[in-house]
Motif scaffolding. Structure first.
Motif, PDB file in Angstrom:
ATOM      1  N   LYS A  73     -24.656  11.929 -40.128  1.00  0.00           N
ATOM      2  CA  LYS A  73     -25.114  10.985 -39.100  1.00  0.00           C
ATOM      3  C   LYS A  73     -26.180  10.050 -39.658  1.00  0.00           C
ATOM      4  N   PHE A  74     -27.070  10.625 -40.477  1.00  0.00           N
ATOM      5  CA  PHE A  74     -28.128   9.794 -41.046  1.00  0.00           C
ATOM      6  C   PHE A  74     -27.538   8.758 -41.986  1.00  0.00           C
ATOM      7  N   ALA A  75     -26.555   9.174 -42.809  1.00  0.00           N
ATOM      8  CA  ALA A  75     -25.920   8.237 -43.745  1.00  0.00           C
ATOM      9  C   ALA A  75     -25.228   7.123 -42.970  1.00  0.00           C
ATOM     10  N   GLU A  76     -24.620   7.500 -41.857  1.00  0.00           N
ATOM     11  CA  GLU A  76     -23.943   6.489 -41.024  1.00  0.00           C
ATOM     12  C   GLU A  76     -24.966   5.527 -40.436  1.00  0.00           C
ATOM     13  N   ARG A  77     -26.058   6.084 -39.960  1.00  0.00           N
ATOM     14  CA  ARG A  77     -27.092   5.231 -39.362  1.00  0.00           C
ATOM     15  C   ARG A  77     -27.686   4.290 -40.410  1.00  0.00           C
ATOM     16  N   ALA A  78     -27.890   4.832 -41.617  1.00  0.00           N
ATOM     17  CA  ALA A  78     -28.486   4.021 -42.687  1.00  0.00           C
ATOM     18  C   ALA A  78     -27.457   3.120 -43.370  1.00  0.00           C
ATOM     19  N   ASP A  79     -26.181   3.361 -43.055  1.00  0.00           N
ATOM     20  CA  ASP A  79     -25.105   2.570 -43.665  1.00  0.00           C
ATOM     21  C   ASP A  79     -25.108   2.692 -45.184  1.00  0.00           C
ATOM     22  N   ILE A  80     -25.187   3.944 -45.654  1.00  0.00           N
ATOM     23  CA  ILE A  80     -25.087   4.210 -47.090  1.00  0.00           C
ATOM     24  C   ILE A  80     -24.023   5.287 -47.293  1.00  0.00           C
ATOM     25  N   GLU A  81     -23.628   5.446 -48.550  1.00  0.00           N
ATOM     26  CA  GLU A  81     -22.630   6.456 -48.863  1.00  0.00           C
ATOM     27  C   GLU A  81     -23.213   7.847 -48.645  1.00  0.00           C
ATOM     28  N   LEU A  82     -22.464   8.715 -47.973  1.00  0.00           N
ATOM     29  CA  LEU A  82     -22.916  10.089 -47.755  1.00  0.00           C
ATOM     30  C   LEU A  82     -23.167  10.787 -49.086  1.00  0.00           C
ATOM     31  N   ALA A  83     -22.319  10.513 -50.072  1.00  0.00           N
ATOM     32  CA  ALA A  83     -22.478  11.155 -51.384  1.00  0.00           C
ATOM     33  C   ALA A  83     -23.838  10.808 -51.995  1.00  0.00           C
ATOM     34  N   ASP A  84     -24.268   9.574 -51.836  1.00  0.00           N
ATOM     35  CA  ASP A  84     -25.574   9.171 -52.376  1.00  0.00           C
ATOM     36  C   ASP A  84     -26.693   9.900 -51.644  1.00  0.00           C
ATOM     37  N   LEU A  85     -26.556  10.046 -50.332  1.00  0.00           N
ATOM     38  CA  LEU A  85     -27.586  10.734 -49.556  1.00  0.00           C
ATOM     39  C   LEU A  85     -27.698  12.195 -50.002  1.00  0.00           C
ATOM     40  N   VAL A  86     -26.549  12.835 -50.177  1.00  0.00           N
ATOM     41  CA  VAL A  86     -26.555  14.243 -50.594  1.00  0.00           C
ATOM     42  C   VAL A  86     -27.205  14.380 -51.970  1.00  0.00           C
ATOM     43  N   ARG A  87     -26.873  13.453 -52.881  1.00  0.00           N
ATOM     44  CA  ARG A  87     -27.472  13.496 -54.229  1.00  0.00           C
ATOM     45  C   ARG A  87     -28.984  13.353 -54.137  1.00  0.00           C
ATOM     46  N   LEU A  88     -29.436  12.447 -53.288  1.00  0.00           N
ATOM     47  CA  LEU A  88     -30.878  12.221 -53.156  1.00  0.00           C
ATOM     48  C   LEU A  88     -31.565  13.450 -52.592  1.00  0.00           C
ATOM     49  N   GLU A  89     -30.994  14.033 -51.549  1.00  0.00           N
ATOM     50  CA  GLU A  89     -31.640  15.185 -50.908  1.00  0.00           C
ATOM     51  C   GLU A  89     -31.657  16.411 -51.819  1.00  0.00           C
ATOM     52  N   HIS A  90     -30.741  16.437 -52.770  1.00  0.00           N
ATOM     53  CA  HIS A  90     -30.733  17.530 -53.731  1.00  0.00           C
ATOM     54  C   HIS A  90     -31.364  17.151 -55.057  1.00  0.00           C
ATOM     55  N   ALA A  91     -32.055  16.011 -55.055  1.00  0.00           N
ATOM     56  CA  ALA A  91     -32.815  15.556 -56.224  1.00  0.00           C
ATOM     57  C   ALA A  91     -31.958  15.479 -57.481  1.00  0.00           C
ATOM     58  N   GLN A  92     -30.702  15.044 -57.317  1.00  0.00           N
ATOM     59  CA  GLN A  92     -29.846  14.879 -58.494  1.00  0.00           C
ATOM     60  C   GLN A  92     -30.117  13.509 -59.097  1.00  0.00           C
ATOM     61  N   ARG A  93     -30.302  13.457 -60.386  1.00  0.00           N
ATOM     62  CA  ARG A  93     -30.619  12.197 -61.047  1.00  0.00           C
ATOM     63  C   ARG A  93     -29.381  11.283 -61.094  1.00  0.00           C
ATOM     64  N   PHE A  94     -29.560  10.061 -60.634  1.00  0.00           N
ATOM     65  CA  PHE A  94     -28.513   9.046 -60.779  1.00  0.00           C
ATOM     66  C   PHE A  94     -29.169   7.681 -60.603  1.00  0.00           C
ATOM     67  N   VAL A  95     -28.467   6.647 -60.995  1.00  0.00           N
ATOM     68  CA  VAL A  95     -29.029   5.303 -60.899  1.00  0.00           C
ATOM     69  C   VAL A  95     -28.910   4.827 -59.455  1.00  0.00           C
ATOM     70  N   LEU A  96     -30.055   4.597 -58.850  1.00  0.00           N
ATOM     71  CA  LEU A  96     -30.096   4.200 -57.449  1.00  0.00           C
ATOM     72  C   LEU A  96     -29.926   2.691 -57.349  1.00  0.00           C
ATOM     73  N   ASP A  97     -28.992   2.217 -56.515  1.00  0.00           N
ATOM     74  CA  ASP A  97     -28.800   0.776 -56.456  1.00  0.00           C
ATOM     75  C   ASP A  97     -29.690   0.173 -55.369  1.00  0.00           C
ATOM     76  N   PRO A  98     -30.120  -1.055 -55.564  1.00  0.00           N
ATOM     77  CA  PRO A  98     -31.083  -1.682 -54.652  1.00  0.00           C
ATOM     78  C   PRO A  98     -30.616  -1.727 -53.198  1.00  0.00           C
ATOM     79  N   ARG A  99     -29.326  -1.906 -52.979  1.00  0.00           N
ATOM     80  CA  ARG A  99     -28.864  -1.983 -51.596  1.00  0.00           C
ATOM     81  C   ARG A  99     -29.105  -0.675 -50.877  1.00  0.00           C
TER      82      ARG A  99
END
Lengths: 168, 207
Positions: A73-99
């Motif tokens: 729901k949060f990813a939908e509200r923020a209009d971002i990819e759910l996969a990116d949100l999960v990676r962030l919440e689990h502190a997985q390193r990846f290149v974060l895009d400005p959008r």
């Protein structure tokens, strides 16, 4: 100054000159839109530093839980990819895009520029912000319910992001 | 739509073409999608020759079609050059929220070019010995953007962020480079002053 209705598209000499110029150049592509939608990444783009990543992930998790939202729901509200949100919440390193960062800033109600700085997407390093990120990451544990201490830590970190002037 | 002529490699006279200024955003990305097969061919040849990724055309692997559905673009104008039954090049422009950065018109409105792309057969790809088929496409589209700026009474002011391999071109036509923009992944921002825009549409190249 020439008027728009006098701009010619049938000037043979102009076409010849521009054809020669373009043929000497490798590309005519522009990248504004590509950057905005996350298609363009520089070769030097680096994964977000681990402490800042930890802080950002916890900021998202705590805010989401405070709002009573699932990750989807949060990813939908923020209009971002759910996969990116999960990676962030689990502190997985990846290149974060400005959008994604810009969308998260809106969803988290913090200034875009501050979140960009936290995510390491600005040229200058904000050392005070990095220190605040360390304090927050160290004091916050991802428990089911937010304790009073976690609520205070979240409040302080959001205040740091929102109120302090920009710059290192 | 207006009739124009575009130079073609190996042909003496420019070829009859059409300049469209009324594409929808969906039209633009459908047109771009029509280039998929040719783009894949170039990619396959680059791989076959073992060309390092950093030497590939910068936009080669971008999947616009996947992104097009996410785009909520308002107030944009889409241009395309259509010739011999195919879209040859595309441009997207908008007037908000960008303003001029170049003195003495700093802060004044301008036409911002968000997207310019040529069809893959119009790319110069030295690594696979490919030359452009049609020429002056970027110039013609940029002329249309300057015309829009004149029509909007922005006096020809146009801004854009060039991909690295295109910096030589935009500098060569008289746009002023204003440095790497950290808000746009350090792409260099270029802008036409009033005078240089006028020179470009009448004479071409740098004043």
């Amino acid at each position: 100054m020439i008027e728009h209705k006098n701009v010619r598209f049938d000037d043979a000499e102009w076409l010849r000159r521009m054809a020669a110029l373009e043929d000497r150049c490798e590309s005519v592509s522009v990248g504004g839109l590509a950057v905005d939608v996350g298609l363009y990444q520089t070769a030097s783009a680096q994964p977000i530093e681990s402490i800042a990543l930890d802080a950002l992930g916890k900021l998202i998790t705590f805010t989401r839980r405070k709002l009573g939202l699932t990750a989807a729901k949060f990813a939908e509200r923020a209009d971002i990819e759910l996969a990116d949100l999960v990676r962030l919440e689990h502190a997985q390193r990846f290149v974060l895009d400005p959008r994604t960062v810009a969308q998260l800033a809106v969803a988290l109600s913090v200034p875009v520029s501050r979140l960009m700085a936290l995510a390491g997407l600005t040229k200058t390093v904000d050392t005070e912000l990095q220190r605040a990120a360390v304090r927050f990451a160290a004091n916050a544990e991802p428990l089911q319910g937010l304790s009073k201490e976690e609520q205070a830590a979240l409040r302080d970190f959001v205040k740091e992001l929102s109120e302090r002037p920009e710059g290192g | 739509m207006r009739k124009i002529r575009i130079p073609r490699r190996g042909v003496d006279q420019p070829v009859e073409s059409e300049l469209h200024d009324d594409l929808s955003v969906e039209d633009l990305f459908l047109a771009e999608r029509s280039w998929t097969v040719e783009r894949a061919s170039i990619m396959a040849e680059l791989r076959r020759r073992g060309v390092p990724r950093e030497d590939w055309p910068e936009s080669l692997h971008w999947n616009w079609w996947k992104k097009a559905g996410d785009l909520r673009l308002l107030g944009t104008t889409q241009y395309g050059i259509f010739c011999e039954g195919r879209w040859q090049a595309l441009l997207m422009a908008k007037t908000v929220p960008y303003t001029a950065r170049l003195a003495p018109d700093k802060g004044k409105p301008l036409v911002y070019v968000d997207f310019v792309e040529a069809a893959p057969w119009n790319w110069k790809v030295p690594a696979i010995d490919q030359d452009r088929e049609f020429l002056a496409l970027g110039s013609t589209l940029l002329k249309a953007a300057v015309q829009q700026s004149l029509k909007e009474e922005f006096h020809g002011r146009v801004g854009l962020h060039a991909l690295p391999k295109a910096e030589t071109f935009y500098g060569g036509i008289g746009m002023t480079p204003l440095g790497a923009d950290s808000q746009k992944q350090n792409l260099v921002y270029f802008e036409f002053s009033r005078e240089n825009a006028q020179h470009f549409v009448t004479k071409g190249s740098k004043p």
